[in-house]
Structures are given as structure tokens and as C-alpha cells.
Scaffold this active site. Structure first.
Site, PDB file in Angstrom:
ATOM      1  N   ASP A 169      -0.970   1.413  91.175  1.00  0.00           N
ATOM      2  CA  ASP A 169      -0.705   2.786  91.404  1.00  0.00           C
ATOM      3  C   ASP A 169       0.562   2.995  91.684  1.00  0.00           C
ATOM      4  OD1 ASP A 169      -2.197   5.272  91.814  1.00  0.00           O
ATOM      5  OD2 ASP A 169      -1.342   5.052  93.838  1.00  0.00           O
ATOM      6  N   GLU A 224       1.340   1.936  86.919  1.00  0.00           N
ATOM      7  CA  GLU A 224       1.698   3.290  86.641  1.00  0.00           C
ATOM      8  C   GLU A 224       3.012   3.666  87.042  1.00  0.00           C
ATOM      9  OE1 GLU A 224      -0.373   7.508  88.218  1.00  0.00           O
ATOM     10  OE2 GLU A 224      -0.193   5.962  89.655  1.00  0.00           O
ATOM     11  N   ASP A 244      -8.168  -1.141  90.853  1.00  0.00           N
ATOM     12  CA  ASP A 244      -6.814  -0.350  91.144  1.00  0.00           C
ATOM     13  C   ASP A 244      -6.228  -1.109  92.413  1.00  0.00           C
ATOM     14  OD1 ASP A 244      -5.256   1.793  90.759  1.00  0.00           O
ATOM     15  OD2 ASP A 244      -6.945   3.049  90.234  1.00  0.00           O
ATOM     16  N   ASN A 247     -28.527   5.340  94.166  1.00  0.00           N
ATOM     17  CA  ASN A 247     -29.408   5.506  95.515  1.00  0.00           C
ATOM     18  C   ASN A 247     -29.757   6.916  95.457  1.00  0.00           C
ATOM     19  OD1 ASN A 247     -27.000   6.095  96.229  1.00  0.00           O
ATOM     20  ND2 ASN A 247     -26.643   4.728  97.946  1.00  0.00           N
ATOM     21  N   HIS A 260      -8.185   9.772  85.373  1.00  0.00           N
ATOM     22  CA  HIS A 260      -8.879  10.503  86.394  1.00  0.00           C
ATOM     23  C   HIS A 260      -8.094  11.542  86.927  1.00  0.00           C
ATOM     24  CE1 HIS A 260      -6.147   7.459  88.212  1.00  0.00           C
ATOM     25  NE2 HIS A 260      -6.243   8.129  89.377  1.00  0.00           N
ATOM     26  N   ASP A 261      -6.701  11.795  86.475  1.00  0.00           N
ATOM     27  CA  ASP A 261      -5.709  12.548  87.022  1.00  0.00           C
ATOM     28  C   ASP A 261      -5.490  13.704  86.125  1.00  0.00           C
ATOM     29  OD1 ASP A 261      -5.469  11.733  89.657  1.00  0.00           O
ATOM     30  OD2 ASP A 261      -3.690  10.345  88.899  1.00  0.00           O
ATOM     31  N   ASP A 294     -27.772   9.463  96.489  1.00  0.00           N
ATOM     32  CA  ASP A 294     -27.148  10.232  97.627  1.00  0.00           C
ATOM     33  C   ASP A 294     -26.027  11.130  97.272  1.00  0.00           C
ATOM     34  OD1 ASP A 294     -24.984   8.545  96.893  1.00  0.00           O
ATOM     35  OD2 ASP A 294     -24.714   7.710  98.766  1.00  0.00           O
TER      36      ASP A 294
END
Length: 563
Positions: free
Chosen positions: A200, A257, A99, A24, A331-332, A26
């Protein structure tokens, strides 16, 4: 344990929704944007999509601070958008996992708002509190994002525990009501049809009731909380309860994790006879390039130490009915070609393919983080203002103002280790904003997106994408990759990494060169003077005889032999 579980020879693709594709315009990636790219993922050949948190959140820690577990964050879309994504994923014969973030909530969650309103509120005991006067902390634990793990509420005369940001209060898993709340949340999503969870920091749920001080590492103001928070006294009771009440009732996959967890401890989480989880993420290979300042260092890993870690986990899990998760990045973490490949310019694609080979031929379930299949590199930003991550900004402040390490060293360590390296928008094309959005991206693009993008990669038949695609196909076609025994061959060699996979009928020989110089690898006695079939290689000309193989810079090869 049998070999029929579907997740054993599956490959997972991790999507960071905020940075994947913006439908969209944004500037923020969203759920409909993921749906638009399902054909790309199907073409790639993966089996499972894992989404980072999409729940309602104030976004203090990019969605890992959840204020409502049953709502989609408006920045990502609606529940209808999610249901469409799930349905379209299943139509393409892929699965989708979410997650599960239940070590802590957001401080904006209704539970915590009620908990801090009064000691008498029923939700007060949903969190972990210690009496105090605001002067003497309950213990010396330091938060993962800097400062103490304890935050004082003057009105209550109590501290609450937060292992991460102060806006992420830890849940009290010793309270059976909390556990039932979590199980209800899990059922809510499983009934919608999701195919499992990545859980997590699951090893931190059960705390030592004594809350002992943690060891203080050099240059640290606070002690490590792992001594009192990791693998606590009731963690396995809780997971067996979760399995009995929820997980065992669905055909799903679970991966926990588990920071600060050894092989021996990981076996307890993953042994099928114990009825807990299917697999866990460990961090041993992620810690090989840490120094006295922890993760944000400029140190390079040693290949012999990397092999030692992988070998320990391969053999340890196999011997005790456990199962590995295999990953180079998420992502970390930093991008693997920059972190483990050494030269991410001249040898970028070659080293990306070599790293993929070494990981994907091991036993376990591989996880590919978005962009890894393109050979994406770390993003070199010129200013701290270009970074978004809370951890990175805290490190910048600490290195510059407390440790006085200087701008050059601080920015180099951030370039090498910032979590934002993984979070730059997925580059779909060489056009405006890499085709990610027509708006202003929430974080800057990797400056090299005009070279490294999906459009260019798909147009090149020799690209990293197609090489990874073949690695995935091999896992589906060759049972030895799933069931073969792992045998290390060159544990002390600092240039090459070679190992075997063996079952009753076949032997797989895997070798990779971690240097920019040609390396000669002697074939082991198990396959010497035998005719082997070349299964995959990242270089064109084969330099192999019956007793050795010559690898060019960052070269890798896999050969299959009959026993």
C-alpha cells in the site's frame, strides 16, 4: 531479465473480503466465505488471489488502519480459517498474496499508544512528530481524507503526521527499528506460505526531511503532500534493503502502489537489476477524468489521452527492464463499464468485453477486481446515508457545506466516483441479498443485482465471465502477449483504440471501438493483405477484409499473424 518468472504471464484476481462472501451470515464477508468460492475462481482460470487487509483493525478505513499485523480481524475469522484458505488455494494451483500496509498503522496499535504516552518512550520515534503550539501547523499538507495531515497532542506539545485519516499515523521509516519491525511482520506471513504482497502507498514511505509546503490547487484549503512525501530521498535505499533482507529469500511476487509516480521513477522500482519490486500500480489513467475538484468530478476522459498514458507506460517500462501492472479498477475506483464504457445499460456487456480486450492484450500482469468479470456497474444509491466510505462522506460534506455545489451535482459525482461502487457485495445469485449473506449486509447491494450476478452469468455461455476466461487462457497460451513489443496505431483517434504486439515470429493486431456507432478501422501495413487468425472477438459476425475491419458498437477483435 529472463521470461521465466511465473508472475509475468499470470492474472491476478482481487478479493475485497468484506464484500465477497459471508459464511456466517453476520452481514460481513469473511475468510471462510472466500474458501467456499475457490472453485469459482479456479474455474475462472486466474493464477493469483490478492486479498485486501484481513488484519485486526478498528475499520476506520475498511482495514487499512491496522492495530495488529499478526492477528486476523475477528470479523473475518481466525488464523486457522486463513491457513485453510491458503492451503486450499495452493491445492488448486493458485497463489495468494496479502496487502502490506506499512506507511501507517492504526492509532489503536500498541506502538502508537506508547508513542503518544511520552516523548521518552522508545516507540515515540516510530512515528513522525513536529513540535508546535497547536496553532501554527508544521506545513500546509492536506490529508487524503480532508483537513490537515497534522494532528496535535496537547500533552506532548507536538503534532503527528497522518497522510490519511487522523486515526492512521504515519510510520517513521527513517528509524531502522521501524524497518526491522516491518521485515519481521513480512517474514511472519511468508513463513506461513503466502506468495507475496501488494504494498500500500509504498512511494510515500520516505518523506523529504524539509517537509516543504505543497502546491495549493484551486478550491483546496490545503496543499498537496506529494511534493514532500512521494518518491522521497531514501525510498529506493529502503526497498533495496527490504529486498536484500526479506524478499529475495522467497519465491514471491511484489507489486507496489505508487501514487504520484512517473514512468521514469517507476522504472527504478521495477528494474530487476535494482532488486526492489516486480511491478507497481500507477494512477495516470485514473486521473484523466479529474477536474478542479479532483477525483469527484463528472468529467469524461478523452480516448486519445487514455491511449497516450497506456502507450507511455507500455513503451517506457519495456525500454528500461520494467514491468507493468494492468488494471481498470480496484477497491478504490469506480466500475470500469460505467467509467470507461460510457453506457452501462444497453451496451454493458459489450463494452465490458471490449475494455477487457484492450487491457489484457497489453504487456504486463492484469489485475481483475471482483465483479469485473460480471460486468458490474456503479451503484446508484439515493441518499448519502446509503454510503459507507469515509472519503465519500467527507466529499459530501465539503461539496454541500463548503463549496455549495448543490445536491444534484454532489450526488452525481459520488455516483460516478465513490469507492463504495467497488465495495457493494458480490452478487452470487438473484435471491435474497444476492446470495452474499442471510444477514443484513454491511453495505447495500447494487440495486441491479437481480440482473447482474454470478448465477445468471455462468448460465449464459456468451457472458462477460466466459469472455474474460478466454482472455486469461490466451495469456497463458500465447507468449507474444507476454513478450511482444507494443506499437500504437491510432493515437489521435477519439473513437477507436488499435495497437500491435510484435515478436520475432508473430504479430498480434488488437482493436476496440469506444463508441456506440459502427467504426471502420484500417489495417496497418504490417498486417495488410495477410491472412490473420481471429483470436478473440466480442461480436458474432466478422466484418473484415484484407485491408480493414468494421467494428460494431463497443466491438473489439484480436487477430494473430505470422511474420
Amino acid at each position: 531479465m529472463n521470461d521465466i518468472e511465473w508472475w509475468r504471464n499470470s492474472v491476478v484476481y482481487q478479493v475485497y473480503p468484506k464484500s465477497f462472501n459471508d459464511s456466517n451470515d453476520d452481514g460481513i464477508g469473511d475468510i471462510s466465505g472466500i474458501t467456499e468460492k475457490l472453485d469459482y475462481l479456479q474455474k475462472f482460470g486466474i493464477d493469483i488471489i490478492w486479498l485486501n487487509p484481513i488484519y485486526k483493525s478498528p475499520q476506520v478505513d475498511n482495514g487499512y488502519d491496522i492495530s495488529n499485523y499478526r492477528e486476523i480481524d475477528p470479523s473475518f475469522g481466525t488464523m486457522a480459517d486463513f491457513q485453510k484458505l491458503l492451503d486450499e488455494t495452493h491445492k488448486r494451483h493458485m497463489r495468494l498474496i496479502l496487502d502490506l500496509v506499512v506507511n501507517h498503522t492504526s492509532d489503536e496499535h500498541p506502538w502508537f499508544k506508547a508513542a503518544k504516552s511520552s516523548k521518552d518512550d522508545p516507540h515515540h520515534n516510530y512515528y513522525i512528530w513536529k513540535d508546535g503550539d497547536g496553532k501554527k501547523l508544521p506545513n500546509n499538507w492536506g490529508s487524503s481524507f480532508g483537513g490537515s495531515t497534522w494532528e496535535y497532542i496537547d500533552k506532548l506539545g507536538q503534532y503527528y503526521l497522518h497522510l490519511f485519516a487522523k486515526q492512521q499515523p504515519d510510520l517513521n521509516w527513517d528509524n531502522p527499528k521501524v524497518r526491522q519491525e516491518v521485515y519481521d511482520i513480512m517474514r511472519f506471513w511468508l513463513e506461513k506460505g503466502v506468495d507475496g504482497f501488494r504494498m500500500d502507498v509504498i512511494s510515500l514511505f520516505s518523506k523529504d526531511p524539509a517537509y516543504p509546503d505543497g502546491p495549493v490547487i484551486q478550491n483546496k484549503a490545503y496543499g498537496s503532500y506529494y511534493k514532500g512525501a512521494a518518491n522521497g530521498p531514501k525510498i529506493h535505499d529502503y526497498l533495496q534493503e527490504m529486498n536484500s533482507q526479506v524478499l529475495s529469500h522467497y519465491d514471491i511476487v511484489t507489486v507496489g502502489e505508487t501514487p504520484h509516480t512517473s514512468v521514469d521513477e517507476a522504472v527504478k522500482y521495477t528494474d530487476a537489476n535494482r532488486h526492489e519490486l516486480n511491478m507497481v500500480f500507477h494512477f495516470d489513467h485514473m486521473h484523466l477524468d479529474y477536474d478542479e475538484n479532483g477525483k469527484f468530478s463528472t468529467k469524461r476522459f478523452k480516448l486519445s489521452e487514455l491511449k497516450e498514458v497506456f502507450t507511455k507506460w507500455q513503451n517506457g517500462m519495456a525500454e528500461h527492464n520494467g514491468w507493468n501492472s494492468l488494471y481498470w479498477s480496484n477497491h478504490d475506483q469506480a466500475r470500469p463499464v460505467t467509467r470507461f464504457g460510457a453506457d452501462d445499460t444497453k451496451w454493458r456487456e459489450q463494452s465490458a468485453k471490449m475494455l477487457g480486450t484492450i487491457l489484457h492484450m497489453q504487456q504486463g500482469t492484469p489485475f481483475i477486481f471482483q465483479g469485473e468479470e460480471l460486468g458490474m456497474t456503479n451503484a446508484k444509491f439515493n441518499s448519502i446515508d446509503d454510503y459507507s466510505d469515509i472519503e465519500t462522506k467527507n466529499i459530501y460534506n465539503d461539496f454541500m457545506n463548503n463549496k455549495k455545489l448543490g445536491l444534484k451535482y454532489t450526488m452525481k459525482s459520488i455516483y460516478l466516483k465513490s469507492r463504495d461502487n467497488a465495495r457493494t457485495p458480490m452478487p452470487w445469485s438473484d435471491g435474497v441479498n444476492a446470495g452474499f449473506t442471510k444477514g443484513t449486509p454491511w453495505i447495500k447491494l447494487n440495486p441491479n443485482y437481480q440482473e447482474i450476478n454470478v448465477k445468471n452469468t455462468l448460465a449464459d455461455s456468451n457472458s462477460t465471465f466466459y469472455y474474460y476466461q478466454k482472455l486469461i487462457k490466451l495469456r497463458h497460451e500465447l507468449p507474444i502477449i507476454t513478450n511482444g513489443k507494443y506499437v500504437i496505431l491510432d493515437k489521435n483517434n477519439e473513437q477507436t483504440y488499435s495497437y500491435l504486439r510484435e515478436n520475432d515470429k508473430q504479430i498480434l493486431f488488437v482493436t476496440g471501438n469506444f463508441t456506440d456507432k459502427e467504426q471502420t478501422v484500417e489495417l496497418p501495413k504490417q498486417v495488410r493483405n495477410k491472412d490473420g487468425k481471429l483470436v478473440i472477438s466480442n461480436f458474432e459476425k466478422e466484418f473484415k477484409t484484407t485491408d480493414k475491419v468494421v467494428l460494431p458498437a463497443y466491438g473489439s477483435s484480436v487477430y494473430l499473424y505470422k511474420k
